[in-house]
Write an enzyme that holds these catalytic residues in place. Structure first.
Site, PDB file in Angstrom:
ATOM      1  N   GLY A  95       0.209   3.846   0.278  1.00  0.00           N
ATOM      2  CA  GLY A  95       0.390   4.703   1.455  1.00  0.00           C
ATOM      3  C   GLY A  95      -0.910   5.110   2.127  1.00  0.00           C
ATOM      4  CD  GLU A 124       4.995  -2.256  10.112  1.00  0.00           C
ATOM      5  OE1 GLU A 124       5.449  -1.171   9.674  1.00  0.00           O
ATOM      6  OE2 GLU A 124       4.907  -3.270   9.416  1.00  0.00           O
ATOM      7  CE  LYS A 125      11.063   1.687  18.191  1.00  0.00           C
ATOM      8  NZ  LYS A 125      10.364   2.506  19.203  1.00  0.00           N
ATOM      9  CE1 TYR A 126       6.363   7.196  10.635  1.00  0.00           C
ATOM     10  CE2 TYR A 126       7.679   8.483  12.166  1.00  0.00           C
ATOM     11  CZ  TYR A 126       7.124   8.301  10.909  1.00  0.00           C
ATOM     12  OH  TYR A 126       7.343   9.231   9.937  1.00  0.00           O
ATOM     13  CG  LEU A 127      11.234   1.738  11.994  1.00  0.00           C
ATOM     14  CD1 LEU A 127      11.873   0.723  11.053  1.00  0.00           C
ATOM     15  CD2 LEU A 127      11.809   1.560  13.396  1.00  0.00           C
ATOM     16  CG  HIS A 159       3.489   7.169   4.333  1.00  0.00           C
ATOM     17  ND1 HIS A 159       4.672   7.257   5.023  1.00  0.00           N
ATOM     18  CD2 HIS A 159       2.532   7.587   5.192  1.00  0.00           C
ATOM     19  CE1 HIS A 159       4.436   7.698   6.236  1.00  0.00           C
ATOM     20  NE2 HIS A 159       3.147   7.915   6.373  1.00  0.00           N
ATOM     21  CD  GLU A 181       3.957  -3.278   0.484  1.00  0.00           C
ATOM     22  OE1 GLU A 181       2.869  -3.848   0.436  1.00  0.00           O
ATOM     23  OE2 GLU A 181       4.155  -2.167  -0.040  1.00  0.00           O
ATOM     24  CG  ASN A 183       4.761  -4.251  -3.673  1.00  0.00           C
ATOM     25  OD1 ASN A 183       3.710  -4.348  -3.046  1.00  0.00           O
ATOM     26  ND2 ASN A 183       5.576  -3.236  -3.513  1.00  0.00           N
ATOM     27  NE  ARG A 218       2.188  -3.831  -7.337  1.00  0.00           N
ATOM     28  CZ  ARG A 218       2.996  -2.818  -7.098  1.00  0.00           C
ATOM     29  NH1 ARG A 218       3.931  -2.492  -7.976  1.00  0.00           N
ATOM     30  NH2 ARG A 218       2.922  -2.127  -5.982  1.00  0.00           N
TER      31      ARG A 218
HETATM   32  P1  ADP Z   1       1.899   0.775   1.117  1.00  0.00           P
HETATM   33  O1  ADP Z   1       1.666  -0.678   0.817  1.00  0.00           O
HETATM   34  O2  ADP Z   1       0.672   1.528   1.454  1.00  0.00           O
HETATM   35  O3  ADP Z   1       2.762   1.442   0.099  1.00  0.00           O
HETATM   36  P2  ADP Z   1       4.189   0.244   2.853  1.00  0.00           P
HETATM   37  O4  ADP Z   1       4.100  -0.681   3.994  1.00  0.00           O
HETATM   38  O5  ADP Z   1       4.849  -0.261   1.612  1.00  0.00           O
HETATM   39  O6  ADP Z   1       2.728   0.777   2.501  1.00  0.00           O
HETATM   40  O7  ADP Z   1       4.911   1.580   3.315  1.00  0.00           O
HETATM   41  C1  ADP Z   1       5.014   2.713   2.484  1.00  0.00           C
HETATM   42  C2  ADP Z   1       5.938   3.731   3.128  1.00  0.00           C
HETATM   43  O8  ADP Z   1       5.408   4.156   4.375  1.00  0.00           O
HETATM   44  C3  ADP Z   1       7.340   3.223   3.441  1.00  0.00           C
HETATM   45  O9  ADP Z   1       8.198   3.316   2.356  1.00  0.00           O
HETATM   46  C4  ADP Z   1       7.753   4.146   4.572  1.00  0.00           C
HETATM   47  O10 ADP Z   1       8.201   5.398   4.106  1.00  0.00           O
HETATM   48  C5  ADP Z   1       6.450   4.352   5.319  1.00  0.00           C
HETATM   49  N1  ADP Z   1       6.351   3.351   6.407  1.00  0.00           N
HETATM   50  C6  ADP Z   1       5.753   2.144   6.375  1.00  0.00           C
HETATM   51  N2  ADP Z   1       5.902   1.489   7.548  1.00  0.00           N
HETATM   52  C7  ADP Z   1       6.608   2.313   8.360  1.00  0.00           C
HETATM   53  C8  ADP Z   1       7.095   2.240   9.710  1.00  0.00           C
HETATM   54  N3  ADP Z   1       6.867   1.183  10.484  1.00  0.00           N
HETATM   55  N4  ADP Z   1       7.799   3.301  10.188  1.00  0.00           N
HETATM   56  C9  ADP Z   1       8.038   4.388   9.432  1.00  0.00           C
HETATM   57  N5  ADP Z   1       7.607   4.514   8.162  1.00  0.00           N
HETATM   58  C10 ADP Z   1       6.902   3.511   7.618  1.00  0.00           C
END
Ligand code: ADP
Length: 439
Positions: free
Chosen positions: A165, A200-203, A235, A287, A289, A291
């Site tokens: 995060g 990315e678009k923020y959801l 996150h 993404e 992972n 592992r």
């Molecule tokens: P990391 O690899 O740092 O863990 P991730 O891409 O897996 O990052 O995202 C971790 C978390 O961040 C997600 O589970 C979600 O809660 C939030 N997040 C990531 N991308 C978005 C997005 N485009 N919009 C809203 N929340 C997001």
């Protein structure tokens, strides 16, 4: 099958891997820093090798030391666990180059998924839906503003090398973009030595849904259902459950099949997780992972499959041994990550554990290296235990979790147990109101 496996990790996950090995008749070699001589993973392993001083970069991230330990101990294979070197393609290559088996995917797949832009491009080619955003890294403020205007605000700036995060910044509109861009890059540089970011678009009303997969590396692949990891802080996951209370049967089947098809087309080897955001009935890949995940036990609880055992079997060249129809999701499971931290300020609280009493009973699993008298060193991640409960339904899991958290004693340090108690209590109040038990 392997005779001896070196576990290149520490804490609960080193123990978890040790347990699977012992049940398969495989000997284990623990590695440890000088700060971890008394750790449970060292005590339980058949052999142990000290690989360096406390800082992780000198011990758990020290590739030459770990390879020397494997040579000295005569190990056949190396399991990296999660974190540390588990997603380091160079490590996987070095392990194989020295004649050991890496219990995990190929270095190429690790590298491909470690770069989030490449991962998203690959996912797109595999037919997975993506979060709308920049096709590659963004180099200027103007690009971010133009993209925000095109896909709609808010947007999220994310690190290309991201993880945990870190390096993520929400941008509400053009006025915030400059500061967020600079902060995200600085954070990414500090955390990953790579300041490349994308957008990315923020959801805003998403759920985090991830699919556990297994592949044999030759084109066979299955999924083991989803985990819902929406409950997060900064996150980062706090509590996970399986199956997701938010999906219906059609959505569950759709995303599971998409993920399994991707694994087959990739010829992916070993265990992996495809992560998606879920909003308004649609899934968006974020993404993969490459592992084992921290939250893998909830999948084990609802499928009855030992994922570490499967990882080891696949690494030893075995066939998958499981087909999609063997995977039957039964009941429900929830995991709480318990950290040695103040439950309100989240300031780490390492130190000596005076009392330790883990909960027990039906459907309760505790994965932890803690014991009374153990001193938690201040050098590593603060997660010290995982409490996993399972039962026939979500409601029963919540009640079981409440009573297990009541029983759990970790004395002498601060932990996030009170935080989990509050979270669970809120869920239970809500459910009681829902079924009309309480006002
Ligand atoms: P990391 O690899 O740092 O863990 P991730 O891409 O897996 O990052 O995202 C971790 C978390 O961040 C997600 O589970 C979600 O809660 C939030 N997040 C990531 N991308 C978005 C997005 N485009 N919009 C809203 N929340 C997001």
């Amino acid at each position: 099958m392997f005779d001896k496996v070196l576990i290149a990790n520490r804490g609960e996950i080193a123990l978890r891997i040790h347990r699977a090995c012992r049940e398969m008749g495989i000997q284990t070699v623990a590695v440890h820093s000088t700060a971890d001589s008394d750790a449970m993973h060292v005590r339980l392993a058949d052999e142990s090798v000290c690989i360096g001083p406390p800082p992780a970069r000198d011990s758990y991230l020290n590739i030459p030391s770990i390879l020397s330990a494997a040579t000295i101990a005569g190990a056949d294979a190396i399991h990296p666990g999660y974190g540390f070197l588990s997603e380091n393609a160079r490590f996987a290559e070095a392990v194989e180059a020295h004649g050991f088996t890496f219990i995990g995917p190929t270095p190429d797949h690790i590298r491909m998924m470690g770069d989030k832009i490449v991962a998203k491009q690959t996912a797109h080619e595999l037919g997975l839906p993506l979060v709308p955003g920049s096709p590659g890294p963004v180099g200027s403020l103007e690009e971010i503003v133009a993209l925000g205007e095109k896909i709609g605000w808010p947007v999220l700036i994310k690190a290309v090398a991201g993880g945990g995060g870190r390096g993520m910044k929400v941008v509400d509109g053009p006025a915030d973009a400059a500061e967020a861009f600079s902060l995200a890059r600085t954070e990414a540089k500090a955390a990953f030595s790579n300041d490349s970011v994308y957008v990315e678009k923020y959801l805003g009303a998403r759920r985090h849904i991830e699919i556990q997969v297994l592949g044999d590396g030759r084109g066979e692949g299955i999924h083991l259902g989803e985990r819902d990891c929406s409950l997060q802080r900064r996150h980062q996951k706090v509590l996970e459950e399986a199956p997701s209370p938010a999906l219906n049967a059609e959505q569950r089947q759709r995303i599971g099949e998409l993920a399994a098809a991707a694994v087959r087309r990739l010829k992916y080897r070993g265990a992996g997780t495809l992560e998606f955001l879920f909003q308004d009935g649609e899934f968006y890949f974020i993404e993969m992972n490459t592992r084992l995940q921290v939250e893998h036990p909830i999948t084990e609880a609802v499928t009855g499959i030992d994922l570490v055992r499967e990882q080891i079997r696949i690494a030893a060249g075995g066939p998958l041994g499981l087909s999609q129809k063997d995977i039957v999701i039964q009941g429900h499971a929830i995991e709480c990550r318990i950290n040695a931290e103040n439950p309100e300020t989240f300031i780490p609280s390492p130190g000596k554990v005076i009392d330790y009493h883990p909960p027990g009973g039906l459907g309760v699993r505790v994965d932890s290296g803690l014991y009374a008298g153990y001193s938690i060193p201040p050098f590593y991640d603060s997660m010290v235990a995982k409490l996993i409960v399972s039962g026939p339904s979500r409601n029963e899991c919540l009640m079981r979790l409440r009573r297990s958290l009541e029983e759990f004693v970790i004395g002498g340090i601060e932990t996030t147990i009170p935080l989990h108690q509050k979270i669970i209590q809120q869920h239970i109040h809500w459910l009681e109101r829902l079924v009309g038990l309480k006002k």
